[in-house]
Design an enzyme around this catalytic site. Structure first.
Site, PDB file in Angstrom:
ATOM      1  CG  HIS A   7      -0.342   0.097   2.548  1.00 29.15           C
ATOM      2  ND1 HIS A   7      -0.084  -1.016   3.323  1.00 29.15           N
ATOM      3  CD2 HIS A   7       0.066   1.151   3.300  1.00 29.15           C
ATOM      4  CE1 HIS A   7       0.446  -0.646   4.478  1.00 29.15           C
ATOM      5  NE2 HIS A   7       0.559   0.682   4.492  1.00 29.15           N
ATOM      6  CD  GLU A  43      -5.766   1.086   8.664  1.00 34.75           C
ATOM      7  OE1 GLU A  43      -4.752   1.298   9.330  1.00 34.75           O
ATOM      8  OE2 GLU A  43      -5.891   0.138   7.875  1.00 34.75           O
ATOM      9  CD  GLN A  60      -2.388   2.186   5.818  1.00 33.36           C
ATOM     10  OE1 GLN A  60      -1.294   2.732   5.772  1.00 33.36           O
ATOM     11  NE2 GLN A  60      -2.608   1.078   6.499  1.00 33.36           N
ATOM     12  CG  HIS A  84       3.525   4.660   5.329  1.00 33.32           C
ATOM     13  ND1 HIS A  84       2.513   5.236   6.073  1.00 33.32           N
ATOM     14  CD2 HIS A  84       3.071   3.412   5.027  1.00 33.32           C
ATOM     15  CE1 HIS A  84       1.518   4.385   6.223  1.00 33.32           C
ATOM     16  NE2 HIS A  84       1.824   3.264   5.578  1.00 33.32           N
ATOM     17  CD  GLU A 134       3.032  -0.423   7.100  1.00 35.32           C
ATOM     18  OE1 GLU A 134       2.710   0.736   6.761  1.00 35.32           O
ATOM     19  OE2 GLU A 134       2.207  -1.258   7.500  1.00 35.32           O
TER      20      GLU A 134
HETATM   21  C1  MC0 Z   1       9.133  11.736  10.075  1.00 36.81           C
HETATM   22  N1  MC0 Z   1      10.084  12.006   9.157  1.00 36.81           N
HETATM   23  C2  MC0 Z   1       9.683  11.539   7.986  1.00 36.81           C
HETATM   24  C3  MC0 Z   1       8.430  10.966   8.199  1.00 36.81           C
HETATM   25  N2  MC0 Z   1       8.107  11.092   9.505  1.00 36.81           N
HETATM   26  N3  MC0 Z   1      10.290  11.548   6.787  1.00 36.81           N
HETATM   27  C4  MC0 Z   1       9.614  10.989   5.758  1.00 36.81           C
HETATM   28  N4  MC0 Z   1       8.379  10.435   5.874  1.00 36.81           N
HETATM   29  C5  MC0 Z   1       7.757  10.405   7.077  1.00 36.81           C
HETATM   30  N5  MC0 Z   1       6.560   9.866   7.193  1.00 36.81           N
HETATM   31  C6  MC0 Z   1      11.333  12.736   9.391  1.00 36.81           C
HETATM   32  C7  MC0 Z   1      11.068  14.112   9.974  1.00 36.81           C
HETATM   33  O1  MC0 Z   1      10.815  15.051   8.961  1.00 36.81           O
HETATM   34  C8  MC0 Z   1      12.335  14.398  10.733  1.00 36.81           C
HETATM   35  O2  MC0 Z   1      13.320  14.853   9.834  1.00 36.81           O
HETATM   36  C9  MC0 Z   1      12.741  13.032  11.250  1.00 36.81           C
HETATM   37  O3  MC0 Z   1      12.090  12.052  10.398  1.00 36.81           O
HETATM   38  C10 MC0 Z   1      12.271  12.801  12.672  1.00 36.81           C
HETATM   39  O4  MC0 Z   1      10.884  13.048  12.703  1.00 36.81           O
HETATM   40  P1  MC0 Z   1      10.039  13.597  13.952  1.00 36.81           P
HETATM   41  O5  MC0 Z   1       8.961  14.448  13.413  1.00 36.81           O
HETATM   42  O6  MC0 Z   1      10.982  14.176  14.977  1.00 36.81           O
HETATM   43  O7  MC0 Z   1       9.356  12.306  14.500  1.00 36.81           O
HETATM   44  P2  MC0 Z   1       9.912  11.083  15.328  1.00 36.81           P
HETATM   45  O8  MC0 Z   1      11.406  10.949  15.214  1.00 36.81           O
HETATM   46  O9  MC0 Z   1       9.326  11.155  16.690  1.00 36.81           O
HETATM   47  O10 MC0 Z   1       9.194   9.889  14.536  1.00 36.81           O
HETATM   48  C11 MC0 Z   1       9.488   9.589  13.210  1.00 36.81           C
HETATM   49  C12 MC0 Z   1       9.247   8.088  13.024  1.00 36.81           C
HETATM   50  C13 MC0 Z   1       7.794   7.798  13.466  1.00 36.81           C
HETATM   51  C14 MC0 Z   1       9.463   7.725  11.560  1.00 36.81           C
HETATM   52  C15 MC0 Z   1      10.240   7.299  13.895  1.00 36.81           C
HETATM   53  O11 MC0 Z   1       6.897   8.557  12.660  1.00 36.81           O
HETATM   54  C16 MC0 Z   1       7.405   6.368  13.414  1.00 36.81           C
HETATM   55  O12 MC0 Z   1       7.686   5.583  14.327  1.00 36.81           O
HETATM   56  N6  MC0 Z   1       6.714   5.930  12.322  1.00 36.81           N
HETATM   57  C17 MC0 Z   1       6.294   4.534  12.210  1.00 36.81           C
HETATM   58  C18 MC0 Z   1       4.864   4.364  12.618  1.00 36.81           C
HETATM   59  C19 MC0 Z   1       3.895   5.126  11.747  1.00 36.81           C
HETATM   60  O13 MC0 Z   1       4.280   5.971  10.947  1.00 36.81           O
HETATM   61  N7  MC0 Z   1       2.593   4.865  11.970  1.00 36.81           N
HETATM   62  C20 MC0 Z   1       1.513   5.508  11.223  1.00 36.81           C
HETATM   63  C21 MC0 Z   1       1.020   4.653  10.153  1.00 36.81           C
HETATM   64  P3  MC0 Z   1      14.173  16.194  10.139  1.00 36.81           P
HETATM   65  O14 MC0 Z   1      15.073  16.331   8.943  1.00 36.81           O
HETATM   66  O15 MC0 Z   1      13.177  17.285  10.311  1.00 36.81           O
HETATM   67  O16 MC0 Z   1      14.919  15.866  11.404  1.00 36.81           O
HETATM   68  S1  MC0 Z   1       0.209   3.260  10.814  1.00 36.81           S
HETATM   69  C22 MC0 Z   1       0.056   2.179   9.544  1.00 36.81           C
HETATM   70  O17 MC0 Z   1       0.433   2.466   8.472  1.00 36.81           O
HETATM   71  C23 MC0 Z   1      -0.591   0.832   9.895  1.00 36.81           C
HETATM   72  C24 MC0 Z   1      -1.923   1.024  10.522  1.00 36.81           C
HETATM   73  C25 MC0 Z   1      -0.673  -0.118   8.715  1.00 36.81           C
HETATM   74  O18 MC0 Z   1      -0.104   0.109   7.651  1.00 36.81           O
HETATM   75  O19 MC0 Z   1      -1.330  -1.168   8.838  1.00 36.81           O
END
Ligand code: MC0
Length: 146
Positions: A7, A43, A60, A84, A134
């Site tokens: 997705h 979602e 998604q 993502h 992912e």
């Molecule tokens: C953050 N950054 C990204 C980003 N999110 N870059 C590209 N795409 C994204 N989606 C970048 C920010 O711009 C920043 O860069 C750096 O990563 C740190 O971001 P932050 O804003 O300080 O946030 P953190 O570090 O607290 O968290 C970022 C992180 C988090 C990726 C670790 O979002 C995470 O754990 N994501 C995985 C879970 C997720 O996204 N769940 C939602 C979908 P700079 O350069 O400014 O430092 S759930 C889903 O999809 C499920 C239901 C499913 O598929 O079944």
């Protein structure tokens, strides 16, 4: 082995309005919807096509359920858009270990529960040329009861 695009995750402020845009503009219908409290999202999955590995590819659409969720924080900073991409695999555990061994940060020690009972993990966007990535193993298809 990664065998399909499972997705593309799209962050939005208003899930119902966004679903209606995809329905009215492209004719895509909601295949499945749910709330994932752990991930902080409401979602909708719009199935685009079946794939040759027996799976499928979806859009998604993701609305945050709280401001401090990953999608909530991302929306506040970037506004709506592609959040993502997700690759499908028959074995998320093996692919996570393999990719971790290549020096990419895998965000979860153990896969968590994703859409439709799938098992998911994420790769850090800073290790993937700016793309939050992912990995997904779909839940097995339940056979009909006799
Ligand atoms: C953050 N950054 C990204 C980003 N999110 N870059 C590209 N795409 C994204 N989606 C970048 C920010 O711009 C920043 O860069 C750096 O990563 C740190 O971001 P932050 O804003 O300080 O946030 P953190 O570090 O607290 O968290 C970022 C992180 C988090 C990726 C670790 O979002 C995470 O754990 N994501 C995985 C879970 C997720 O996204 N769940 C939602 C979908 P700079 O350069 O400014 O430092 S759930 C889903 O999809 C499920 C239901 C499913 O598929 O079944």
């Amino acid at each position: 082995m990664l065998t399909r695009i499972d997705h593309i995750g799209i962050a939005c402020f208003d899930l119902d309005k966004t679903v209606e845009f995809y329905r009215a503009t492209y004719g895509f219908e909601v295949f499945h919807s749910e709330v994932n409290e752990e991930q902080g999202v409401r979602e909708a999955m719009l199935k685009i096509n079946e794939t040759s590995d027996g799976g499928a590819s979806y859009l998604q659409l993701l609305e945050p359920t709280r401001e401090d969720s990953a999608v909530g924080k991302w929306l506040a900073k970037n506004g709506e858009g592609v959040h993502h991409i997700a690759f499908g695999t028959a074995d998320v555990d093996a692919d996570s270990a393999d990719i971790r061994g290549k020096g990419v940060r895998v965000l979860y020690d153990e896969p968590r529960i994703g859409s439709m009972g799938s098992r998911i993990t994420f790769l850090h966007p800073k290790d993937c040329h700016g793309v939050l990535t992912e990995l997904v193993t779909s839940a097995p298809v339940e056979s009909p009861e006799h």
